[in-house]
Design a protein around this motif. Structure first.
Motif, short mmCIF file in Angstrom:
data_model
loop_
_atom_site.label_atom_id
_atom_site.label_comp_id
_atom_site.label_asym_id
_atom_site.label_seq_id
_atom_site.Cartn_x
_atom_site.Cartn_y
_atom_site.Cartn_z
N ILE A 13 37.86 18.84 -10.52
CA ILE A 13 38.58 18.82 -9.24
C ILE A 13 40.05 19.16 -9.47
O ILE A 13 40.64 19.98 -8.76
CB ILE A 13 38.47 17.42 -8.57
N ALA A 14 40.64 18.53 -10.50
CA ALA A 14 42.06 18.76 -10.78
C ALA A 14 42.31 20.20 -11.22
O ALA A 14 43.22 20.87 -10.70
CB ALA A 14 42.54 17.78 -11.86
N ALA A 15 41.51 20.70 -12.15
CA ALA A 15 41.75 22.04 -12.70
C ALA A 15 41.67 23.11 -11.61
O ALA A 15 42.39 24.11 -11.65
CB ALA A 15 40.75 22.34 -13.81
N GLN A 16 40.79 22.90 -10.62
CA GLN A 16 40.61 23.92 -9.59
C GLN A 16 41.34 23.56 -8.29
O GLN A 16 41.22 24.31 -7.31
CB GLN A 16 39.12 24.11 -9.31
N ALA A 17 42.05 22.44 -8.29
CA ALA A 17 42.76 21.98 -7.09
C ALA A 17 41.84 22.04 -5.87
O ALA A 17 42.19 22.59 -4.82
CB ALA A 17 44.05 22.75 -6.88
N LEU A 18 40.63 21.51 -6.04
CA LEU A 18 39.61 21.44 -4.99
C LEU A 18 39.02 22.81 -4.63
O LEU A 18 38.37 22.96 -3.61
CB LEU A 18 40.13 20.74 -3.73
N ARG A 19 39.26 23.80 -5.46
CA ARG A 19 38.63 25.12 -5.30
C ARG A 19 38.85 25.73 -3.91
O ARG A 19 37.94 26.29 -3.29
CB ARG A 19 37.12 25.01 -5.57
N ARG A 20 40.08 25.60 -3.43
CA ARG A 20 40.38 26.16 -2.11
C ARG A 20 40.83 27.61 -2.27
O ARG A 20 42.04 27.90 -2.29
CB ARG A 20 41.46 25.35 -1.44
N ILE A 21 39.87 28.49 -2.37
CA ILE A 21 40.19 29.92 -2.53
C ILE A 21 40.59 30.48 -1.17
O ILE A 21 39.91 30.23 -0.17
CB ILE A 21 38.97 30.65 -3.14
N ASP A 22 41.68 31.24 -1.12
CA ASP A 22 42.16 31.78 0.15
C ASP A 22 41.11 32.72 0.74
O ASP A 22 40.76 33.72 0.11
CB ASP A 22 43.49 32.52 -0.07
N PRO A 23 40.57 32.42 1.96
CA PRO A 23 39.48 33.24 2.50
C PRO A 23 39.93 34.67 2.82
O PRO A 23 39.12 35.59 2.86
CB PRO A 23 39.08 32.49 3.78
N ARG A 24 41.23 34.88 3.03
CA ARG A 24 41.72 36.21 3.40
C ARG A 24 41.94 37.07 2.17
O ARG A 24 41.49 38.21 2.10
CB ARG A 24 43.03 36.06 4.18
N THR A 25 42.57 36.52 1.14
CA THR A 25 42.97 37.33 -0.02
C THR A 25 42.15 37.05 -1.27
O THR A 25 42.17 37.83 -2.22
CB THR A 25 44.45 37.04 -0.39
N GLY A 26 41.47 35.93 -1.30
CA GLY A 26 40.76 35.54 -2.52
C GLY A 26 41.66 34.90 -3.55
O GLY A 26 41.22 34.60 -4.68
N ALA A 27 42.92 34.66 -3.22
CA ALA A 27 43.85 34.06 -4.18
C ALA A 27 43.29 32.72 -4.67
O ALA A 27 42.86 31.89 -3.86
CB ALA A 27 45.22 33.86 -3.53
N VAL A 28 43.29 32.54 -5.97
CA VAL A 28 42.76 31.29 -6.53
C VAL A 28 43.83 30.21 -6.59
O VAL A 28 43.55 29.05 -6.89
CB VAL A 28 42.11 31.48 -7.92
#
Ligand SMILES: Cc1ncc(COP(=O)(O)O)c(C=O)c1O
Length: 386
Positions: A13-28
């Motif tokens: 959870i911490a490493a991916q910061a809850l895996r909130r990938i930007d739906p518009r750009t795909g920014a991780v």
């Protein structure tokens, strides 16, 4: 080992910061949302609940969601500094209500409680670190808040969160725990029965000595939570978006940093335990430390990077060790990737309860052999141990 269908582990959870990938750009990695105001939609409704940045915004909400997931909290609020969070918590108290707090708690917090006592008629009992001291000071019906700090600076006394929670709740009070030196990768205070898990996020949570932050995580979203939200909004003490983003980035490596600091601190504590230049090592990871048994139960991810050395010598010699260090940096604060050394009495002044020969170490993530060699040369140059 396969973890199929299991929820992600805290370090994931911490490493991916809850895996909130930007739906518009795909920014991780999220952008920093700097807007202070948010436009309403065509129905004049706030989009996604955001109205004005003093209530929080998307970047603040993101870091709060990550922290809540790591703490197992119903909700988390982030503040501009640890003290801002402490002041907000104290602001929930009404005249005549009673607080039990450790005499050795963070000095700024203790000073704020004394001010509340003098100006607001809050009744505060400061207690020693002996087991059961907080429980014994509770006045059923009058005590509103019991405060613990564990491990507590600069002797790293350990408080038993679960035992204090039982006594606190039996008296109808709330338990808050300052877990600054024991972040959720090692201690989850809410799971042990606390109502509030508090952090100066300036320390381990941020981890890079580049921001100030305060964190309150609550076990329930009840009227007390609503009160804290209102206090933060009215005081304007919310964390700014840029700091929230830095905190999000720091949290990604929390588990790695804490594990490394803990391993190095243990190596340093063992090396200097019995060393001729050192009269005493204070570290909860050493079996001889009075809090070791509780710490071993309560700090499941390591004993942390904080330890103190009482040098074999005088107060000026202790100051000399801090002056002569070449790898440790002579600065206050703790929990960053760089190791710090500090003569606590110089920093806190004449009223400091710290022993005069005490040096506080915040062990970072450098090579532990460099850190040990540095302390060796500084102790020798200062003439400690004769
Ligand atoms: C244990 C502890 N609690 C609270 C604070 C206050 O936090 P801040 O400096 O982020 O306001 C500190 C800061 O040193 C601390 O060490």
């Amino acid at each position: 080992m396969t973890r199929r269908n299991a929820p992600p582990a805290p370090d994931t959870i911490a490493a991916q910061a809850l895996r909130r990938i930007d739906p518009r750009t795909g920014a991780v990695v999220p952008g920093i949302e700097l807007a202070s105001t948010f436009a309403r939609d065509e129905d004049y409704v706030a989009r996604q609940g955001y109205i004005y940045a003093r209530d929080g915004g998307p970047t603040v909400e993101h870091v709060e969601a990550v922290l809540a997931a790591l703490e197992g909290a119903a909700g988390t609020l982030v503040f501009a500094s640890g003290m801002a969070a402490m002041v907000a918590l104290a602001e929930t108290l009404a005249t005549g209500e009673h607080v039990v707090a450790p005499a050795g708690m963070y000095l700024g917090g203790a000073n704020w409680l004394r001010r509340m006592q003098a100006r607001r008629g809050i009744d505060v009992t400061f207690v020693g670190p002996e087991p059961g001291a907080a429980e014994a000071a509770i006045r059923p019906g009058r005590t509103r808040l019991v405060w613990l700090e564990t491990p507590s600076n600069p002797t790293w006394d350990i408080a038993d969160i679960a035992a204090t929670a039982t006594a606190t709740h039996a008296a109808g009070a709330r338990l808050g725990v300052d877990c600054t030196a024991a972040p959720p990768c090692t201690t989850r205070a809410l799971a042990l029965g606390a109502d509030v898990a508090y952090h100066s996020g300036t320390k381990y949570l941020g981890g890079h000595s580049d921001l100030t932050a305060g964190v309150l995580s609550l076990a329930a979203r009840d009227p007390f939570w609503e009160d804290l939200c209102a206090i933060r909004r009215l005081m304007g003490s919310v964390m700014a978006a840029f700091e929230a983003w830095l905190l999000l980035r720091g949290l990604r490596t929390l588990h790695l940093r804490y594990a490394r600091s803990s391993a190095s601190a243990l190596a340093i504590a063992r090396h200097f335990d019995g060393h001729p230049g050192v009269a005493r090592v204070l570290y909860p990871g050493l079996p001889a430390h009075p809090g070791h048994a509780v710490a071993a139960r309560q700090m499941t991810g390591g004993f942390g990077g904080m330890l103190s050395l009482l040098v074999a010598g005088t107060e000026p010699q202790a100051v000399d060790v801090a002056r002569f260090a070449e790898v440790f940096i002579p600065a206050t604060s703790l929990g960053g990737v760089e190791s710090l050394i500090e003569h606590r009495r110089t920093v806190e002044g004449e009223d400091s309860p710290a022993p005069p020969t005490l040096l506080r170490l915040s062990v970072g993530i450098e090579d532990p052999a460099d850190l040990i060699a540095d302390l060796e040369q500084a102790l020798e140059r200062a003439g400690c141990g004769g």
